[in-house]
Design an enzyme around this catalytic site. Structure first.
Site, mmCIF file in Angstrom:
data_model
loop_
_atom_site.group_PDB
_atom_site.id
_atom_site.type_symbol
_atom_site.label_atom_id
_atom_site.label_comp_id
_atom_site.label_asym_id
_atom_site.label_seq_id
_atom_site.Cartn_x
_atom_site.Cartn_y
_atom_site.Cartn_z
ATOM 1 N N LYS A 77 37.017 12.504 -7.319
ATOM 2 C CA LYS A 77 36.289 11.254 -7.538
ATOM 3 C C LYS A 77 35.616 11.358 -8.906
ATOM 4 C CE LYS A 77 32.747 8.306 -5.337
ATOM 5 N NZ LYS A 77 31.843 8.159 -4.185
ATOM 6 N N SER A 152 32.137 3.857 -1.484
ATOM 7 C CA SER A 152 32.409 3.859 -2.910
ATOM 8 C C SER A 152 33.569 4.783 -3.314
ATOM 9 C CB SER A 152 31.144 4.268 -3.668
ATOM 10 O OG SER A 152 30.825 5.616 -3.410
ATOM 11 N N SER A 176 30.200 6.395 2.046
ATOM 12 C CA SER A 176 31.191 6.279 0.970
ATOM 13 C C SER A 176 32.408 7.199 1.072
ATOM 14 C CB SER A 176 30.521 6.506 -0.385
ATOM 15 O OG SER A 176 29.783 5.384 -0.746
#
Lengths: 482, 95
Positions: A77, A152, A176
């Site tokens: 990420k 997210s 997330s």
């Protein structure tokens, strides 16, 4: 090759069925083909990955000792700092930011032999539940490209869901990892707060942020978590306690385990089709010997209100560091220092980030601190006490990961509060610091649905054990879009 | 608790965030929405509840007072928007 689990890829690499270069190239080809549509990656580091894969193959051929993830492709990420590789956090503020160091998680996975194919897209500064808040554009759901992948960690979830990469790192502040895992039909675990180092992981809400893996299966998550977890003196809230071997007990029978079903999770607000899928999952777990009891989590409904004070308050404080002076975006021709701060931040941050900075600053300002931040921290304690009480009589808590399957792009973007309510089932574990895993448990009209298991502190190994056992008798985790 | 335009402007100043004049009203409405959500917390009396400090009650660790980081000053200066002779440059503060 992409239909294999990470564990199966590991066996094939060991037996020489294919090389790490072939494996990485296969996923890079898939990424090149599909990323134009999905937008799951912000940066693809193909050249570096293939060089590392070649080195990994050479090392294997030479019979050298290898790490547990030797030659296996992953992605990070874009919230994890990567030495020499642009790290944007989904923001214009960090559009050109090249960190001079690695996050601990990045270092650990690299040391274990994993090869990073690139950096995945995300909601700006991890603020969002749909991945529509990225400066680099929305990520689309590989199961239905008119829908969001969740957020997210939406880029990570879409990348694994579409098998652009077999496993990814993610972070979970209010859901997330788990919510996008559910929307994209994969497995994702948020460990206990403090289990995975936050060093080099760009901060959003420091008392809630926790890194973890996303992958097709619980076993694959265990493989990554084995390397990610552990004490790190560079993270002041890292827990100084040895990590478990998360893969060792996956095959343990779960007979006799007690699982609580919170009354509040199955009441109004939950999509009926999800509720009936959960009933089927419960039956499967019962067949494996788990026992179910109804429990109460009576302050559950206050989790979202408390979270949307605590998280913005901590975000407003953490994001104060972006001032246009030391790194990140700087406005042109500032007329004085205040103008430099105000315009650099106005130009660098997107709308949701600004909204949360404003709410957080308000909640922390003189005269309002007690009414909002302090009140929210007290509510947090109540929510945590409810969990502690529940764990006196049950081993795990089962419920939905999300109130509905993936929603349409742009459906909730104009109503922040409606968007926030998407995290209603995931936020409580963050507020209490507990570990939670989302496991695929069915689909509604072709859209994946996740069930969530929350465990007691540091019970990740048993959580993954239950998830793995469920996956030995179901095949939802093996399904791939299109 | 409704937030008006003036409050948004004050808070934006505290946060050192420039807000364009035509978006102030929008932010006021959105902030009011979030604070309305937060107001649900008032239904519970928390006067005897301690605020949570850490989920697993960890306390701040202390370490020996020795240098354990290498000097990366140059690497960090290299990524700064504006530096000169090892200093970060900002607009003149004192005339």
């Amino acid at each position: 090759m992409h239909k294999l689990t990470l564990a199966a890829m590991q066996r094939s690499l060991e037996s020489g069925e294919f090389s790490s270069v072939e494996l990485c190239q296969h996923f890079l080809d898939r990424t090149e083909l599909q990323n134009k549509t999905l937008n799951a990656f912000v940066s693809i580091t193909a050249e570096q990955a293939l060089a590392e894969a070649a080195a990994a193959d050479k090392k294997r051929a030479a019979g050298e000792s290898l790490g547990s993830l030797h030659g296996l492709p992953i992605a990070h990420k874009d919230i994890f700092c990567t030495d020499g590789v642009r790290t944007t956090c989904g923001s214009k503020m960090l559009e050109n930011f090249i960190p001079p160091y690695n996050a601990t998680v990045v270092d650990k996975l690299k040391t274990a032999g994993a090869i990073s194919l690139g950096k995945t897209n995300m909601d700006e500064f991890a603020m969002g539940s749909s991945n529509e808040n990225s400066f680099f554009g929305a990520v689309l759901n590989p199961w239905d490209t008119t829908r969001v992948p969740g957020g997210s960690s939406g880029g990570s979830a879409a990348a694994v869901g579409g098998r652009l990469v077999p496993a990814c790192t993610g972070t979970d502040t209010g859901g997330s990892i788990r919510q996008p895992a559910a929307f994209c039909g994969i497995t994702g675990i948020k460990p206990t707060y403090g289990r995975v180092s936050r060093y080099g992981m760009i901060a959003f809400a420091s008392s809630l942020d926790q890194g973890g893996p996303l992958a097709a299966t619980a076993e694959d998550c265990a493989m990554l978590l084995n390397e990610m977890a552990g004490f790190d003196p560079r993270d002041s809230t890292s827990i100084d306690r040895p990590a478990d071997d998360y893969r060792a007990n996956l095959n343990q029978p779960i007979k006799g385990l007690k699982i609580g079903l919170p009354k509040q999770y199955f009441e109004a607000g939950l999509d009926e089709s999800i509720a009936s899928l959960l009933q089927l999952a419960i039956k499967e777990l019962e067949k494996l010997g788990a026992e179910f009891v109804e429990i109460e989590l009576k302050n559950q409904h206050l989790a979202v209100p408390a979270y949307y004070i605590v998280a913005p308050a901590e975000c407003s404080s953490n994001l104060a560091r972006f001032d246009g002076v030391r790194y990140g975006h700087r406005c042109d021709d500032p007329k004085d220092l205040e103008d430099l701060y105000k315009r650099s931040r106005a130009e660098g941050f997107g709308r949701e980030v600004k909204r949360r900075i404003l709410v957080g600053t308000y909640a922390l300002s003189a005269g309002y601190y007690d009414a909002y931040y302090l009140k929210a921290q007290k509510i947090r304690n109540l929510i945590s006490q409810d969990f502690s009480q529940a764990f006196e009589s049950v081993d795990f808590i089962l419920g939905p990961t999300t109130p509905s399957p993936a929603f349409k792009v742009a459906e909730k973007v104009s109503d922040p509060v409606a968007m926030y309510l998407n995290d209603i089932y995931t936020i409580p574990a963050n507020l209490a610091g507990l570990p939670g895993v989302s496991v695929p448990c069915g689909d509604v009209a072709g859209l994946p649905v996740g069930m969530q298991l929350v465990g007691n502190y540091f019970d990740e190994a048993r959580l993954l054990n239950v998830a793995h056992q469920y996956q030995t008798v179901t095949d939802w985790h093996t399904r791939i879009p299109g | 608790m409704a937030v008006d335009n003036k409050v948004v402007e004050q808070v934006a100043h505290l946060a050192r965030l420039q807000i364009s004049a035509d978006s102030v009203a929008n932010y006021a409405a959105e902030m009011s929405g979030v604070l309305e959500l937060a107001a649900q917390m008032d239904e519970v009396d928390t006067s005897s509840i301690e605020p949570m400090a850490h989920p697993t009650h960890a306390v701040q660790r202390l370490r020996d007072d020795v240098v354990d980081e290498v000097d990366k000053r140059e690497a960090f200066q290299k990524i700064a928007p504006s530096v000169e002779n090892g200093y970060y440059l900002v607009p003149t503060v004192i005339e």
